[in-house]
Design an enzyme around this catalytic site. Structure first.
Site: not given
Ligand code: KIV
Length: 293
Positions: A47, A85, A115, A185
């Protein structure tokens, strides 16, 4: 000093019914505040493409940018568990690409885990391989922002019985592959609760109701700092955009009217040094105005 959080902590919390507190961070100072506030898990979410870099979707952020931000976050953390992520197209090509990129987060950025979104066959293989080599993996189901175009926009997932069943089956497959936790989500609360009860690994909700084992929000949403849009599931605990606007306007005003900086915000020049300087400049000693400090 309290003990650092690990994947075992999350397992224990689920068994004890203790909620897991998760938030995002993209930089050192934010990570430090979250860590000192006792947040259990800090996600360097992709994000950041939208919130920190101003893109329209999460697609544009690169692996190098994610590593750069993750390094800043881990420098600010002493206790929390840091998850990085994997960005769009950093793990979708093949297992080797996924392992190489996941490894970069651990080796170059000192993240504790990675993730990834979805439960494709390739993802399941990637998860098994990463977990086998000691890299914990967090899953992400429901609305998966990297698939926004395929999903037809930002939409709640799992609204029909068939979709809910698919979510359950995907969750069980992720659990079997070895994830330590799954983010849900934008999933109906009842569906997320049902799946949470069917899993041994903890679930973390964002727009998935109160039945998950923990919650995550984008920190800039919670603080009211990112204001491009406000999803329904965000609760704002502050309005930092307003606070920052007021502070910066006041600073601009003070600079323009010369009230900033004052003498307490400047450094003095000793009178004897000023006198020596006047000598060096060959100025008459009675004329103090030129270098009066
Ligand atoms: O990228 C992000 O911030 C996310 C969260 C919203 C879980 O994947």
């Amino acid at each position: 000093m309290s003990k650092s959080v690990s994947t075992l902590t999350f397992q224990k919390y689920k068994q004890q019914g203790r909620k897991i507190v998760c938030l995002t961070a993209y930089d050192y100072s934010t990570a430090k505040i979250l860590d000192r506030a006792g947040v259990d898990l800090i996600l360097v979410g992709d994000s950041l493409a939208m919130v920190a870099l101003g893109h329209q979707t999460t697609h544009a952020v690169t692996m190098d940018e994610m590593v750069h931000h993750t390094r800043a976050v881990t420098r600010g953390v002493q206790q929390a568990f840091v998850v990085a992520d994997l960005p769009f197209m950093s793990y979708q090509v093949d297992v080797i690409q996924a392992i190489t990129n996941a490894g970069r987060f651990i080796k170059e950025a000192q993240a504790h885990a990675v993730k990834l979104e979805g439960a494709t066959r390739l993802n399941l293989e990637v998860i098994e391989r990463l977990v086998g080599m000691g890299i914990p993996v967090m899953g992400h189901l429901g609305f998966t922002p990297q698939s926004i175009h395929g999903l037809g926009g930002t939409r709640v997932q799992g609204r029909s019985a068939e979709e809910a069943l698919k979510l359950l089956n995907d969750s069980l497959a992720l659990e079997k592959a070895g994830v330590f936790s799954i983010v849900f989500e934008m999933v109906p609360a009842a569906v997320a609760t049902m799946i949470t009860r069917s899993l041994t690994v903890p679930t973390i909700g964002i727009g998935a109701g109160n039945g998950c084992d923990g919650q995550i929000l984008v920190t800039d949403d919670l603080l009211g700092k990112y204001t491009d849009f406000q999803p329904r599931f965000v609760r704002r605990y502050a309005n930092l955009a307003d606070v920052c606007h007021k502070a910066i306007s006041a600073y601009a005003e003070d600079v323009r009217n010369s009230s900033f900086p004052d003498e307490t915000e400047s450094f003095a020049f000793a009178e004897d040094e000023a006198e020596r300087l006047r000598d060096l400049l060959g100025e008459p000693t009675e004329n103090h105005t030129e270098v009066s400090c």
